[in-house]
Write a protein that holds these residues in place. Structure first.
Motif, mmCIF file in Angstrom:
data_model
loop_
_atom_site.group_PDB
_atom_site.id
_atom_site.type_symbol
_atom_site.label_atom_id
_atom_site.label_comp_id
_atom_site.label_asym_id
_atom_site.label_seq_id
_atom_site.Cartn_x
_atom_site.Cartn_y
_atom_site.Cartn_z
ATOM 1 N N ILE A 156 0.869 -1.176 0.000
ATOM 2 C CA ILE A 156 0.000 0.000 0.000
ATOM 3 C C ILE A 156 0.908 1.228 0.000
ATOM 4 C CG2 ILE A 156 -1.708 1.271 1.368
ATOM 5 C CD1 ILE A 156 -2.900 -1.331 2.214
ATOM 6 N N PRO A 157 0.539 2.277 -0.756
ATOM 7 C CA PRO A 157 1.416 3.453 -0.821
ATOM 8 C C PRO A 157 1.609 4.102 0.541
ATOM 9 C CG PRO A 157 -0.319 3.599 -2.478
ATOM 10 C CD PRO A 157 -0.648 2.434 -1.624
ATOM 11 N N LEU A 186 1.843 7.222 1.069
ATOM 12 C CA LEU A 186 0.953 8.384 1.161
ATOM 13 C C LEU A 186 -0.384 7.987 1.774
ATOM 14 C CD1 LEU A 186 0.660 11.382 0.521
ATOM 15 C CD2 LEU A 186 -0.326 10.754 -1.673
ATOM 16 N N PHE A 187 -0.843 6.770 1.448
ATOM 17 C CA PHE A 187 -2.083 6.263 2.036
ATOM 18 C C PHE A 187 -1.972 6.258 3.556
ATOM 19 C CE2 PHE A 187 -4.285 2.739 3.979
ATOM 20 C CZ PHE A 187 -5.590 2.913 3.547
ATOM 21 N N ILE A 241 8.715 13.496 -4.370
ATOM 22 C CA ILE A 241 7.873 14.694 -4.275
ATOM 23 C C ILE A 241 8.595 15.894 -4.874
ATOM 24 C CG2 ILE A 241 6.932 16.369 -2.647
ATOM 25 C CD1 ILE A 241 5.938 14.218 -0.960
ATOM 26 N N LYS A 291 2.920 2.476 -6.387
ATOM 27 C CA LYS A 291 2.612 3.139 -5.126
ATOM 28 C C LYS A 291 2.945 4.625 -5.203
ATOM 29 C CE LYS A 291 4.910 0.195 -2.475
ATOM 30 N NZ LYS A 291 5.398 -0.233 -1.158
ATOM 31 N N ASN A 292 4.062 4.946 -5.895
ATOM 32 C CA ASN A 292 4.495 6.345 -5.920
ATOM 33 C C ASN A 292 3.669 7.221 -6.845
ATOM 34 O OD1 ASN A 292 6.538 6.401 -4.009
ATOM 35 N ND2 ASN A 292 7.972 5.451 -5.419
ATOM 36 N N SER A 305 0.802 7.772 -6.517
ATOM 37 C CA SER A 305 -0.137 8.483 -5.650
ATOM 38 C C SER A 305 0.363 9.887 -5.329
ATOM 39 C CB SER A 305 -0.364 7.691 -4.365
ATOM 40 O OG SER A 305 0.849 7.526 -3.685
ATOM 41 N N LEU A 306 1.689 10.127 -5.506
ATOM 42 C CA LEU A 306 2.240 11.437 -5.146
ATOM 43 C C LEU A 306 1.819 12.546 -6.092
ATOM 44 C CD1 LEU A 306 5.786 10.427 -4.012
ATOM 45 C CD2 LEU A 306 3.947 11.328 -2.651
ATOM 46 N N SER A 341 -0.938 13.585 -6.576
ATOM 47 C CA SER A 341 -2.011 14.395 -5.989
ATOM 48 C C SER A 341 -1.450 15.656 -5.341
ATOM 49 C CB SER A 341 -2.813 13.574 -4.982
ATOM 50 O OG SER A 341 -1.973 13.072 -3.996
ATOM 51 N N ILE A 342 -0.120 15.688 -5.079
ATOM 52 C CA ILE A 342 0.543 16.883 -4.547
ATOM 53 C C ILE A 342 0.396 18.058 -5.515
ATOM 54 C CG2 ILE A 342 2.835 17.830 -4.011
ATOM 55 C CD1 ILE A 342 2.239 16.036 -1.878
ATOM 56 N N LEU A 372 -5.909 7.527 -5.052
ATOM 57 C CA LEU A 372 -5.851 8.004 -3.673
ATOM 58 C C LEU A 372 -6.272 9.474 -3.590
ATOM 59 C CD1 LEU A 372 -5.153 7.309 -0.793
ATOM 60 C CD2 LEU A 372 -2.776 7.838 -1.259
ATOM 61 N N GLN A 415 -9.321 11.021 -1.429
ATOM 62 C CA GLN A 415 -9.121 12.088 -0.456
ATOM 63 C C GLN A 415 -10.030 13.281 -0.774
ATOM 64 O OE1 GLN A 415 -7.135 11.947 2.233
ATOM 65 N NE2 GLN A 415 -7.759 13.998 2.833
ATOM 66 N N GLY A 441 -7.342 1.746 -0.320
ATOM 67 C CA GLY A 441 -6.290 0.865 0.179
ATOM 68 C C GLY A 441 -6.420 -0.549 -0.353
ATOM 69 N N TYR A 448 -5.292 -0.669 -4.078
ATOM 70 C CA TYR A 448 -3.826 -0.643 -4.169
ATOM 71 C C TYR A 448 -3.246 -1.974 -3.730
ATOM 72 C CZ TYR A 448 -3.173 4.316 -5.103
ATOM 73 O OH TYR A 448 -3.142 5.551 -5.686
#
Lengths: 389, 359
Positions: free
Chosen positions: A130-131, A133-134, B203, B296-297, B299-300, B302-303, B310, B314, B334, B337
């Motif tokens: 799971i990331p 960030l999660f 990031i 997984k990365n 998801s970053l 969204s910054i 994700l 949010q 979750g 993912y």
């Protein structure tokens, strides 16, 4: 020049090698020239400032979690230092917690008790897939935000209090005793390093074995425990207490800090657990048997044969995990924990608009910290790699 | 040592109770550990099942339909389209589905053992797929355009993973070869490139790409902000892929190079025909792990306000019609993912074990 000579040049290995390297350099130089010209042209068009003067300008930015003597009246350089300090602090505490948790889970994974090893395995598989960030968002918006308010705080031994405004911990009113204790511990570490070098030299020269592990245990665990124990008894403490609707006294670890710490520690622990398991499993049974066949007692076989080989497997990935914690502390930017990226690339950039300088400084700081670790890892890798012809 | 085993007589299979006792209650410490573990499992599973299944609401359309006090899956049902496709127009969503089917087909074909001329066919197949899928998703040339601003959800997560991965693999292989090169300038350039991107947080790279890429482009050029994030991700992952490939290259014995040279093969022939096929097979599990890290990365992003799975989960928490759906949104994102990454990691482990049996 006759044609034959030209083809000979073309097929000459050295000439071709030089040609390709020169071509690569020329290509890179050309790209850089184009990029710099475009950037300066665009900046002139947009009326953007350049240079590093902005570092001495007053920042005017309020930061909720400050460990230095920064105030909004300080300059932006001081703001940068707040970010660096917070990054280093969260990295340090999260790395230690992740190591402890990771070793426990990694050893539990190898337990003969299938319930325990299964539980450890489930934790590892849960966390690794799971990331991060999660987890950061989950801890911040899902757990800390759902905690009760200050009046219904969860008390930890009646000195620390956890609520939706963070974790309030007691602090010593005067840190002198703790500074002395830290100094004593540091001296102990240096003494241990000196003893280890001396003991290895003596062993190589005479074969006599000195109990380095015993002095190590004393100097690494005993001395710090005693020194900090004495320091905490002699110091006066500022214990938080409920006054009206909030706590007075103590030091507040903001919710962002608690959430980022929890996420980093639990996430990284899953990776460290796998490294520990792999390291222990990588030493084949034959190594134990061979050590016994040479007449070594079990503890000697462990310390002279098995541990050095397990460490050879464990140290490089462990180092890279610590590096990951450092880099992943930047996830604090997602929940506005004031670490380096958040205060500098976030707040300072919005205030000054000097994107190139600010991003360059940020990258340089991470690189300086990270390259030191990378260089060490490559040196270690080269030293311990099994060498073939 | 019991009498039975010294005599070579095999004991009858112990009863279940006896095996339980031997495995979990052999010593007092073992018994305590077992009981504690059992208590932990009950303490985790019971509230989880109660919340997510027993007390959960599945039917309905609004928040008012959630009355049981458990999970409100109605929320996820109402938001499902957004979680999957972001703000992609519902009438055009078939294009996303078609692109996904094509991708699954290409993946299956890549691992079909009967594929002729694999070394050539797989890259050509994927290059073709990426072009067709990009056309399907973005539109133009006969299809109505869909701005990348409207993309989001799981579809964007998969898009970023696949395209960044597809850029990163060839670049990573070149970088790994460069780092192992005998030519000092090439080795130095490759090493600096790899260590630079591995040394900085993703990031900051995403900020770097989204703030500075438009600045270094000729005036008047505009790069789509999704492409900016994609390029940033691809560079970082390429550096990590390069290290995975380097591990494979180092594992190919030197004798392979020497034997190929003795046969009169040049550098590119030796690399392409002899070394890389072996090295890539060895690095495949490590490269899969890097791909999991990439998934997984993503998801970053969204910054920089690009809403992947994700990010959209949010963002959905801010909806005043669905206040307090944090746990449901996180649980759904979750789980998705986890299923993707766990599946990939199982596959990577399968590759590792199947490699061992061939040697």
């Amino acid at each position: 020049m006759p044609a034959g000579e030209l083809t000979r040049y073309f097929y000459d290995k050295r000439v071709r090698e030089i040609f390709w390297q020169v071509a690569l350099l020329a290509g890179l130089a050309g790209t850089i020239v184009v990029v710099v010209r475009n950037a300066s042209q665009n900046m002139v068009n947009a009326g953007m400032a350049s240079g590093f003067d902005f570092l001495w300008r007053t920042s005017g930015i309020d930061v909720p979690f400050v460990l230095t003597n920064y105030t909004p009246d300080s300059n932006i350089l001081a703001l940068l230092w707040v970010g660096v300090a917070n990054t280093l602090v969260i990295t340090f505490v999260a790395a230690i917690a992740a190591t402890l948790l990771g070793f426990v889970i990694g050893v539990a994974r190898l337990s003969a008790n299938k319930l325990l090893s299964g539980l450890a395995g489930a934790y590892i598989e849960f966390v690794r897939n799971i990331p991060l960030l999660f987890f950061v968002l989950f801890w911040y918006f899902g757990v800390i935000a759902a905690l009760p308010g200050p009046r219904q705080s969860i008390g930890l031994f009646a000195v620390a209090f956890l609520n939706n405004r963070g974790l309030t911990i007691p602090v010593p009113t005067d840190g002198t005793a703790f500074r002395i204790a830290a100094l004593v511990v540091l001296v102990g570490f240096i003494a241990q390093a000196a003893i280890a070098i001396w003991a290895k030299r003596r062993r190589d020269a005479t074969g006599a074995i000195f109990p380095v592990w015993a002095t190590g245990l004393a100097l690494f665990l005993g001395v710090p425990a005693v020194a900090f124990g004495i320091a905490s008894v002699v110091s006066a403490w500022d214990v938080p207490a409920l006054r009206g609707f909030n706590f007075r006294g103590g030091f507040v670890l903001v919710p962002e800090f608690v959430a980022l710490f929890a996420a980093l520690a639990t996430y990284t622990a899953g990776f460290i657990a796998e490294i520990v398991r792999g390291g222990i499993q990588s030493v084949v049974k034959g190594q134990w048997e061979a050590a016994y066949a040479l007449g070594l007692r079990p503890n000697r076989a462990l310390s002279l044969v098995v541990i050095p080989q397990a460490m050879r497997v464990m140290i490089p990935p462990l180092t890279s995990q610590y590096l990951n914690v450092l880099k992943n502390s930047s996830f604090g930017a997602a929940i506005a924990f004031p670490e380096l990226v958040s205060v500098f690339v976030g707040s300072a950039l919005t205030n000054t608009g000097q994107a190139i300088e600010i991003i360059a400084i940020t990258l340089a700081i991470y690189l300086a910290l990270g390259l030191a670790v990378s260089a060490f890892m490559n040196w270690y890798n080269a030293r311990t790699r099994l060498v073939t012809r | 040592m019991t009498a039975a085993s010294t005599l070579g007589v095999r004991p009858v299979r112990a009863s279940l109770l006896r095996r339980l006792k031997a495995d979990y209650f052999s010593t007092p410490l073992n018994a305590v550990v077992s009981v504690l573990c059992l208590a932990a499992i009950v303490a985790i599973l019971v509230p989880l099942v109660r919340w997510s299944v027993i007390n959960a609401d599945f039917a309905g359309t609004t928040r008012a339909d959630c009355t049981s006090g458990g999970a409100c899956w109605v929320f996820v049902k109402a938001r499902f389209g957004q979680f999957m496709y972001g703000f992609y127009p519902p009438s055009e969503r078939w294009r996303v589905n078609l692109a996904a089917c094509l991708m699954i087909g290409a993946t299956a074909l890549s691992f079909w053992p009967g594929l002729p001329r694999r070394a050539l066919a797989v890259p050509v197949l994927w290059a073709g797929l990426l072009v067709v899928a990009a056309w399907l998703l973005a539109g133009g040339a006969g299809l109505p355009r869909v701005e990348t601003r409207q993309w989001g959800g799981l579809m964007l997560t998969v898009f970023l993973s696949v395209y960044a991965g597809a850029l990163a693999v060839p670049l990573g292989i070149l970088l790994a070869l460069g780092r192992q090169s005998e030519l000092p300038v090439i080795r130095l350039v490759a090493t600096i490139f790899i260590e630079f991107w591995r040394g900085v947080p993703i990031i900051t790279v995403i900020f770097l790409a989204s703030l500075l890429l438009p600045l270094v482009m000729p005036a008047g050029w505009d790069i789509d902000r999704l492409i900016r994030a994609l390029v940033g991700l691809a560079f970082v992952i390429a550096a990590y892929m390069a290290e995975a490939v380097r591990g494979g290259l180092q594992a190919v014995p030197k004798g392979q190079w020497e034997a190929a040279s003795a046969q009169g093969l040049g550098y590119w022939q030796t690399t392409g025909l002899i070394v890389l096929p072996q090295a890539l097979r060895i690095s495949m599990p490590a490269m899969t792990n890097e791909f999991i890290a990439l998934v997984k990365n993503t998801s970053l992003v969204s910054i920089v306000s690009i809403f992947d799975l994700l990010g959209i989960a949010q963002a959905s928490l801010a909806d005043p019609a669905w206040v307090g759906m944090n746990m449901e949104a996180y649980a759904f994102a979750g789980t998705v993912y986890w299923l993707i990454c766990f599946g990939l990691s199982r596959w990577s482990r399968h590759l590792e074990t199947s490699r061992k049996t061939t040697h």
